[in-house]
Design an enzyme around this catalytic site. Structure first.
Site, PDB file in Angstrom:
ATOM      1  N   SER A 109       0.681  -1.345   0.043  1.00 35.76           N
ATOM      2  CA  SER A 109       0.002   0.049   0.113  1.00 35.76           C
ATOM      3  C   SER A 109       0.841   1.318  -0.076  1.00 35.76           C
ATOM      4  CB  SER A 109      -0.946  -0.026   1.231  1.00 35.76           C
ATOM      5  OG  SER A 109      -0.284   0.037   2.524  1.00 35.76           O
ATOM      6  N   LYS A 110       0.228   2.410   0.095  1.00 35.46           N
ATOM      7  CA  LYS A 110       0.890   3.648  -0.019  1.00 35.46           C
ATOM      8  C   LYS A 110       1.960   3.798   1.093  1.00 35.46           C
ATOM      9  CE  LYS A 110      -2.717   6.404  -2.509  1.00 35.46           C
ATOM     10  NZ  LYS A 110      -3.598   7.567  -2.410  1.00 35.46           N
ATOM     11  N   ARG A 111       1.584   3.063   2.407  1.00 37.93           N
ATOM     12  CA  ARG A 111       2.353   3.502   3.375  1.00 37.93           C
ATOM     13  C   ARG A 111       3.830   2.571   3.215  1.00 37.93           C
ATOM     14  NH1 ARG A 111       2.212  -0.716   7.118  1.00 37.93           N
ATOM     15  NH2 ARG A 111       0.705  -2.423   6.663  1.00 37.93           N
ATOM     16  N   GLY A 142       5.580   2.691   0.428  1.00 38.24           N
ATOM     17  CA  GLY A 142       6.189   3.466  -0.571  1.00 38.24           C
ATOM     18  C   GLY A 142       5.520   3.447  -1.927  1.00 38.24           C
ATOM     19  N   GLN A 192       3.850   2.832  -5.265  1.00 37.10           N
ATOM     20  CA  GLN A 192       3.262   1.625  -6.036  1.00 37.10           C
ATOM     21  C   GLN A 192       3.219   1.804  -7.609  1.00 37.10           C
ATOM     22  OE1 GLN A 192      -0.547   0.507  -3.639  1.00 37.10           O
ATOM     23  NE2 GLN A 192      -0.428   2.725  -3.163  1.00 37.10           N
TER      24      GLN A 192
END
Length: 467
Positions: free
Chosen positions: A240-242, A244, A246
């Site tokens: 996911s975005k957390r 890094g 994508q």
């Protein structure tokens, strides 16, 4: 039978790194079997599909050098064909009109939730006379799915996946407005495109059983399925975005090479012994579905960076210059002339082992292309303070007298100058580095002298003495 694979993304956003791996696996499998790799844009969700997302997907595939065969197929343009297939099933008694009202469907959902199960349509219009339909309801078209027995998905990655048909309801084929649903469109397009192998993420595994029932109702051949596990972050959670970046485009902007990304994505869930460095030619030779693992792969940014560093070291210097050139010009605010590009080209051999991304390569090579006078950072200023500039004065005559402007001869000249002045080599090399590079770190300083050339090197020394 000729192998035909397809990559079928929905253009509702960027090309995700997981989608890129799916495309890669399809591409490699097709290449390995000397088949075709087709591209289909599944743009039937008109509210969320955008031209920008389509462009990003095409751009990402081109950057990864995953060239598809033939023209791109756009699913929305084939809606009439999809609807015709549903009407054919109606005519054959394999599908039916369903007049269930929104209220009835909501009651089914509420009941399923109360019983702790997923919503399943109860088939109330399966054998009912359409003349009993309530007024004002536009019917959907549903498939008459098999209600007894089991459906077995023979999956090349997951093995045999058995689903009881009592878990599969009569799925909708056409909405009340006559537009086809995704599940119907996928089946029709795969058949019409001649797809023999459906290689996709395992989040589609539940769809396979439903699609097989539709395929069997149509009397079409069932493709070979291979559902590959999803990619997780380093912590084991879904990427996911957390974690890094994508999007594939982000990795390009971060300075990764396409061949490094292909190699890294290949190793996420597929293996060939202990091989880590797998050039594309070898990947095509070795790739097959039997080596795809069933467990989710974990994305490791450190491994990717190290792999990218390897491919930077292997890359052609002329190509690297063109890749870093826009970054250098952006930093300097203007175009590079041929003389500065030539210096960068000559210096790449010493720069490449120090960089893991193109951004790093551009940063550490910037001193080769900076115009004079060279800016000196704080560390360089300290090296030139005190006796530093005076020591440059000792060096210049020795360098000016050097007949052969080559690293070995230049090192000899500097060593002799240090000995004559009663100094250590570092006492002269460090202020020399500060003057030539603008900082305390660089490739071997005599290599730097050779790359810069006589006039540029002596000019930078003169600038530093008066700065």
């Amino acid at each position: 039978m000729s192998v035909i694979c397809r990559f079928a993304p929905s253009p509702t956003g960027f090309l995700h790194i997981g989608g890129a791996r799916t495309a890669l696996f399809n591409w490699l499998f097709a290449k390995h079997h000397k088949g075709k790799f087709l591209l289909r844009i599944e743009d039937t969700d008109r509210a969320r599909s955008t031209p920008e997302a389509t462009a990003a997907i095409l751009d990402g595939l081109k950057w990864l050098e995953l060239q598809w065969d033939g023209e791109v197929v756009y699913q929305f343009q084939r809606m009439q064909r999809h609807a015709e297939v549903a009407k054919q099933l109606l005519a054959e008694g394999k599908a039916y009109h369903c007049y269930a009202t929104p209220q009835e469907l909501e009651e089914m959902r509420a009941k399923a939730k109360a019983e702790g199960r997923s919503m399943r349509y109860d088939g109330r219009w399966r054998d009912r006379d359409p003349r009993e339909a309530p007024p004002g309801i536009k019917p959907v078209v549903r498939l008459k799915a098999r209600q007894a027995g089991q459906t077995t998905v023979k999956d090349k990655v997951q093995g045999d996946v058995v689903i009881g048909n009592d878990q599969l309801d009569d799925m909708v084929l056409l909405r009340g407005d006559g537009t086809p649903v995704y599940m119907l469109s996928v089946v029709v397009d795969d058949y019409d495109m001649g797809v023999t192998h459906v290689i996709r993420g395992d989040d589609h595994l539940n769809n396979a059983a439903r699609q097989m029932q539709l395929i069997e109702a149509l009397g079409w051949p069932v493709p070979t399925y291979a559902h590959i596990p999803l990619i997780h972050g380093p912590d084991g959670a879904k990427l996911s975005k957390r974690h890094g970046a994508q999007a594939v485009g982000e990795y390009r902007d971060m300075g990764y090479l396409p061949e490094a990304m292909r190699n890294y994505l290949l190793r996420l869930g597929w293996s060939h012994g202990d091989e880590e460095i797998i050039p594309t030619e070898k990947a095509i030779e070795w790739f097959d579905l039997d080596a795809v693992g069933r467990s989710a792969a974990r994305f490791d940014f450190v491994k990717l960076a190290n792999l990218n560093g390897h491919y930077i070291r292997e890359a052609d210097d002329a190509r690297l210059v063109e890749l870093v050139r826009p970054r250098e010009e952006a930093s300097l605010g203007g175009p590079l002339d041929e003389a500065r590009l030539a210096r960068l080209r000559r210096g790449l051999a010493g720069l490449k082992p120090r960089a893991k991304t193109l951004i790093e390569l551009a940063e550490i090579g910037l001193f080769y292309v900076r115009p004079r006078p060279l800016p000196l950072n704080e560390a360089a200023q300290k090296l030139l303070a005190g006796d530093g500039r005076a020591r440059l004065g000792l060096l210049r005559p020795a360098l000016e007298k050097t007949a052969e402007w080559a690293a070995a001869a230049l090192e000899t000249a500097v060593r002799e100058a240090a000995t004559a002045a009663g100094l250590k080599l570092g006492d002269l090399a460090q202020p020399l580095r500060a003057a030539l590079v603008g900082g305390p770190v660089s490739p071997p300083i005599f290599e730097v002298l050779e790359v810069l050339g006589r006039d540029e090197s002596l000019g930078r020394l003169a600038d530093a003495q008066v700065s």
